[in-house]
Write a protein that holds these residues in place. Structure first.
Motif, PDB file in Angstrom:
ATOM      1  N   SER A 164      -7.218 -11.637  -6.969  1.00 18.84           N
ATOM      2  CA  SER A 164      -6.648 -12.837  -6.366  1.00 18.84           C
ATOM      3  C   SER A 164      -5.176 -12.896  -6.699  1.00 18.84           C
ATOM      4  O   SER A 164      -4.724 -12.313  -7.671  1.00 18.84           O
ATOM      5  N   GLY A 165      -4.430 -13.619  -5.841  1.00 15.28           N
ATOM      6  CA  GLY A 165      -2.993 -13.767  -6.066  1.00 15.28           C
ATOM      7  C   GLY A 165      -2.303 -12.422  -6.105  1.00 15.28           C
ATOM      8  O   GLY A 165      -2.588 -11.535  -5.330  1.00 15.28           O
ATOM      9  N   GLY A 166      -1.357 -12.260  -7.018  1.00 14.21           N
ATOM     10  CA  GLY A 166      -0.585 -11.027  -7.139  1.00 14.21           C
ATOM     11  C   GLY A 166      -1.410  -9.856  -7.606  1.00 14.21           C
ATOM     12  O   GLY A 166      -0.996  -8.710  -7.492  1.00 14.21           O
ATOM     13  N   ALA A 167      -2.608 -10.100  -8.137  1.00 11.27           N
ATOM     14  CA  ALA A 167      -3.443  -9.006  -8.604  1.00 11.27           C
ATOM     15  C   ALA A 167      -3.848  -8.084  -7.466  1.00 11.27           C
ATOM     16  O   ALA A 167      -4.046  -6.892  -7.666  1.00 11.27           O
ATOM     17  N   ALA A 168      -3.976  -8.621  -6.243  1.00 11.68           N
ATOM     18  CA  ALA A 168      -4.334  -7.781  -5.101  1.00 11.68           C
ATOM     19  C   ALA A 168      -3.248  -6.762  -4.832  1.00 11.68           C
ATOM     20  O   ALA A 168      -3.524  -5.607  -4.553  1.00 11.68           O
ATOM     21  N   VAL A 169      -1.999  -7.186  -4.915  1.00 12.47           N
ATOM     22  CA  VAL A 169      -0.892  -6.270  -4.701  1.00 12.47           C
ATOM     23  C   VAL A 169      -0.885  -5.211  -5.796  1.00 12.47           C
ATOM     24  O   VAL A 169      -0.736  -4.022  -5.536  1.00 12.47           O
ATOM     25  N   ALA A 170      -1.082  -5.622  -7.047  1.00  7.94           N
ATOM     26  CA  ALA A 170      -1.089  -4.680  -8.156  1.00  7.94           C
ATOM     27  C   ALA A 170      -2.222  -3.674  -8.009  1.00  7.94           C
ATOM     28  O   ALA A 170      -2.057  -2.486  -8.278  1.00  7.94           O
ATOM     29  N   ALA A 171      -3.401  -4.131  -7.559  1.00  7.04           N
ATOM     30  CA  ALA A 171      -4.532  -3.225  -7.380  1.00  7.04           C
ATOM     31  C   ALA A 171      -4.236  -2.192  -6.312  1.00  7.04           C
ATOM     32  O   ALA A 171      -4.610  -1.031  -6.433  1.00  7.04           O
ATOM     33  N   ALA A 172      -3.547  -2.589  -5.257  1.00  3.99           N
ATOM     34  CA  ALA A 172      -3.244  -1.668  -4.167  1.00  3.99           C
ATOM     35  C   ALA A 172      -2.309  -0.569  -4.623  1.00  3.99           C
ATOM     36  O   ALA A 172      -2.418   0.567  -4.179  1.00  3.99           O
ATOM     37  N   VAL A 173      -1.408  -0.873  -5.518  1.00 10.20           N
ATOM     38  CA  VAL A 173      -0.441   0.108  -5.977  1.00 10.20           C
ATOM     39  C   VAL A 173      -1.119   1.201  -6.790  1.00 10.20           C
ATOM     40  O   VAL A 173      -0.695   2.343  -6.780  1.00 10.20           O
ATOM     41  N   ARG A 174      -2.200   0.888  -7.478  1.00 12.29           N
ATOM     42  CA  ARG A 174      -2.866   1.852  -8.344  1.00 12.29           C
ATOM     43  C   ARG A 174      -3.668   2.896  -7.588  1.00 12.29           C
ATOM     44  O   ARG A 174      -4.039   3.909  -8.157  1.00 12.29           O
TER      45      ARG A 174
END
Length: 175
Positions: free
Chosen positions: A47-57
């Protein structure tokens, strides 16, 4: 194929959709195909910015490009049956094809998954950042469909001139 969904009105800023519009302007049918790197495959638990961070990994080699390719191939007959200069904007979630829930017509969202904002400006520079809009996807949009595990297709038309705006007498002077 584009890395990242083009599912909002900001498609006007997309090189992928722009290339399809260029093809249409030259009398061709075209399809812009994108793989949603923030889709249900990895963002449902985030949720929130965590989705963006997950996509980068996730490495691009591990993404489900073949799902987007199969969706595009399945849509070719519809594209070819459409009028010349048709453009289909196709977005597929980053899921194995077997987990794809289907393909649905979606509308363009007001915003895409991320928005560019001005983070800082000063003399001679502007620093921008990307942020998630912080609102739930609008029902019926390509973004909502992607979040639910569907591929989304939207028929779009390139920017065109309009004739219903009164621009008469622009050269007249007010003496």
């Amino acid at each position: 194929m584009n890395r990242g969904a083009n599912a909002g009105r900001a498609v006007l800023h997309s090189g992928t959709v722009g290339a399809a519009f260029t093809a249409a302007a030259n009398g061709c049918r075209a399809m812009a195909v994108s793989l949603d790197v923030l889709s249900a495959g990895e963002a449902t638990a985030a949720s929130g910015g965590a989705a963006v961070a997950a996509a980068v990994r996730v490495r691009d080699a591990e993404r489900h490009w073949s799902t987007a390719a199969r969706v595009a191939l399945d849509l070719l007959p519809r594209l070819l049956a459409g009028p010349v200069e048709s453009v289909l904007n196709v977005n597929a979630p980053d899921l194995p094809h077997g987990r794809l829930r289907g393909v649905r017509q979606g509308s363009l969202a007001t915003f895409g998954q991320v928005q560019m904002t001005v983070a800082e400006s000063g003399h001679g520079f502007v620093r921008t950042s990307l942020q998630e809009p912080g609102q739930a996807a609008q029902p019926g949009t390509g973004l909502a469909l992607l979040a639910d595990g569907y591929a989304s297709v939207t028929a779009v038309r390139a920017v065109t001139e309009v004739s219903d705006v009164d621009l008469a007498n622009l050269g007249a002077t007010d003496d």
